[in-house]
Design a protein around this motif. Structure first.
Motif, PDB file in Angstrom:
ATOM      1  N   ALA A 126      -2.849 -10.876  -5.011  1.00  0.00           N
ATOM      2  CA  ALA A 126      -2.207 -12.181  -4.826  1.00  0.00           C
ATOM      3  C   ALA A 126      -1.992 -12.465  -3.345  1.00  0.00           C
ATOM      4  CB  ALA A 126      -0.879 -12.218  -5.566  1.00  0.00           C
ATOM      5  N   LEU A 127      -1.691 -11.415  -2.581  1.00  0.00           N
ATOM      6  CA  LEU A 127      -1.512 -11.573  -1.142  1.00  0.00           C
ATOM      7  C   LEU A 127      -2.828 -11.973  -0.485  1.00  0.00           C
ATOM      8  CD1 LEU A 127       0.398 -11.254   1.296  1.00  0.00           C
ATOM      9  CD2 LEU A 127      -0.346  -8.874   1.460  1.00  0.00           C
TER      10      LEU A 127
ATOM     11  N   TRP B 205      -0.749  -0.871 -11.501  1.00  0.00           N
ATOM     12  CA  TRP B 205      -1.444  -2.110 -11.862  1.00  0.00           C
ATOM     13  C   TRP B 205      -0.694  -3.331 -11.305  1.00  0.00           C
ATOM     14  CZ3 TRP B 205       0.581  -6.009 -15.038  1.00  0.00           C
ATOM     15  CH2 TRP B 205      -0.304  -7.041 -15.347  1.00  0.00           C
ATOM     16  N   ARG B 206       0.642  -3.288 -11.423  1.00  0.00           N
ATOM     17  CA  ARG B 206       1.453  -4.391 -10.928  1.00  0.00           C
ATOM     18  C   ARG B 206       1.325  -4.536  -9.414  1.00  0.00           C
ATOM     19  NH1 ARG B 206       6.173  -4.665  -8.619  1.00  0.00           N
ATOM     20  NH2 ARG B 206       6.636  -2.473  -9.019  1.00  0.00           N
ATOM     21  N   LEU B 207       1.332  -3.424  -8.687  1.00  0.00           N
ATOM     22  CA  LEU B 207       1.230  -3.462  -7.239  1.00  0.00           C
ATOM     23  C   LEU B 207      -0.156  -3.915  -6.782  1.00  0.00           C
ATOM     24  CD1 LEU B 207       3.196  -0.211  -6.291  1.00  0.00           C
ATOM     25  CD2 LEU B 207       3.935  -2.581  -5.985  1.00  0.00           C
ATOM     26  N   ASN B 208      -1.208  -3.485  -7.503  1.00  0.00           N
ATOM     27  CA  ASN B 208      -2.560  -3.941  -7.175  1.00  0.00           C
ATOM     28  C   ASN B 208      -2.700  -5.451  -7.388  1.00  0.00           C
ATOM     29  OD1 ASN B 208      -3.980  -1.654  -6.254  1.00  0.00           O
ATOM     30  ND2 ASN B 208      -4.090  -0.851  -8.339  1.00  0.00           N
ATOM     31  N   LYS B 209      -2.038  -5.927  -8.431  1.00  0.00           N
ATOM     32  CA  LYS B 209      -2.043  -7.363  -8.690  1.00  0.00           C
ATOM     33  C   LYS B 209      -1.310  -8.100  -7.567  1.00  0.00           C
ATOM     34  CE  LYS B 209      -1.005 -10.739 -12.290  1.00  0.00           C
ATOM     35  NZ  LYS B 209      -0.420 -10.953 -13.637  1.00  0.00           N
TER      36      LYS B 209
ATOM     37  N   LEU C 145       0.830  -1.212   0.000  1.00  0.00           N
ATOM     38  CA  LEU C 145       0.000   0.000   0.000  1.00  0.00           C
ATOM     39  C   LEU C 145       0.861   1.257   0.000  1.00  0.00           C
ATOM     40  CD1 LEU C 145      -2.789  -1.051   2.537  1.00  0.00           C
ATOM     41  CD2 LEU C 145      -3.018  -0.789   0.048  1.00  0.00           C
ATOM     42  N   LYS C 146       1.970   1.223   0.710  1.00  0.00           N
ATOM     43  CA  LYS C 146       2.870   2.371   0.742  1.00  0.00           C
ATOM     44  C   LYS C 146       3.474   2.631  -0.635  1.00  0.00           C
ATOM     45  CE  LYS C 146       6.849   4.265   3.252  1.00  0.00           C
ATOM     46  NZ  LYS C 146       7.565   4.658   2.032  1.00  0.00           N
TER      47      LYS C 146
END
Length: 299
Positions: free
Chosen positions: A199-200, A191-195, A163-164
């Motif tokens: 996944a988490l 987009w990559r971080l949201n993915k 999130l950071k």
């Protein structure tokens, strides 16, 4: 033909007889003398010896695991003693003693009149296959339980880190919104971080699902043995199926988490067939498994 009589005290041993009688007296009411479950002249010697041996083994298991036996109903203990008296296989004789021990253990609250009947209906090989399968299930669940514990321990920090990084990326985007190349890069990164965040979230679900994957029977069995276990409700038959989609018919939109299969051709095929333990099967094996003393485990 005249009836054969025998001296129980001299054949069994007074001490062994009194020990078994004392233990049985803890489990039922009214008294052993009034009920007359074991001490009947018509009971054959070998059957009587099996019952005495089983009761003494159960008593030893209770003492070993610090179990204070509770009283159980005659509806449960009577058929258990009758069936156990007919058992000739040494391994299954031990299972009868363990089953009785678990039934009189107040910590487990097991009082199922079906279990003695089931144990009387299966062979040593059938029991060993069920026991081995249950052991595999327990080991797999233990592995995933450790993985789940580790995930829960680190989930919050990993989520906060993602999130950071998303927040930092949005801040840079606002500071340089006129740079279209940089803006596109920020969108891709978001987009990559949201993915990664999704996944988490899915990780915990996947671990829980993996713990529930059916375990095929672990051992060789004849067809009639499988049929017997199905009859008793201990195992059931399942088919594994798979779905296939032709890769060239899948269209994935840029940065999308989903795929569109509007015109794709899906093929469903049967993979393999297997027998797995039912819930009753798992409960039955657990009821016939010695419960280890928690204090001894810690030591």
């Amino acid at each position: 033909m005249s009836e054969i009589k025998f001296d129980l005290t001299s054949s069994i041993g007074e001490k062994s007889l009194d020990l078994a009688k004392s233990f049985l007296g803890k489990l039922i009411s009214p008294s052993v003398e009034e009920v007359g479950l074991l001490w009947q002249d018509k009971v054959r010697m070998w059957r009587f010896k099996n019952q005495i041996q089983m009761l003494n083994k159960a008593n030893a298991y209770c003492e070993k695991n610090s179990i204070n036996p509770k009283k159980i109903s005659l509806k449960v203990v009577t058929p258990l003693l009758e069936y156990a008296g007919l058992e000739e296989e040494e391994l299954l004789q031990d299972k009868w003693a363990i089953l009785l021990t678990n039934m009189v253990d107040s910590a487990q609250n097991i009082e199922n009149h079906v279990f003695p009947y089931i144990l009387s209906q299966i062979s040593t090989n059938e029991f060993l296959v069920l026991e081995s399968t249950m052991d595999s299930i327990d080991k797999r669940k233990a592995i995933y339980a450790e993985e789940l514990e580790e995930f829960n321990r680190t989930e919050f920090l990993r989520k906060e880190d993602i999130l950071k990084r998303i927040t930092d990326g949005e801040g840079k985007e606002k500071a340089d919104i006129q740079n279209e190349i940089y803006e596109s890069s920020v969108h891709q990164n978001r987009w990559r971080l949201n993915k990664e965040l999704k996944a988490l979230k899915d990780k915990k679900v996947n671990i829980l699902l993996a713990m529930q994957v059916p375990e095929p029977l672990n051992g060789d069995m004849k067809e009639y043995e499988l049929a017997n276990l199905v009859r008793l409700g201990l195992i059931r038959y399942i088919e594994k199926t798979y779905g296939y989609v032709k890769p060239h018919e899948i269209r994935i939109a840029p940065y999308s988490e989903y795929i569109r299969l509007e015109d794709a051709e899906v093929e469903i095929t049967t993979g393999y067939e297997q027998h797995i333990l039912t819930e009753l099967g798992e409960l039955f094996i657990k009821a016939c498994t010695e419960r280890k003393n928690s204090k001894k485990k810690e030591e």
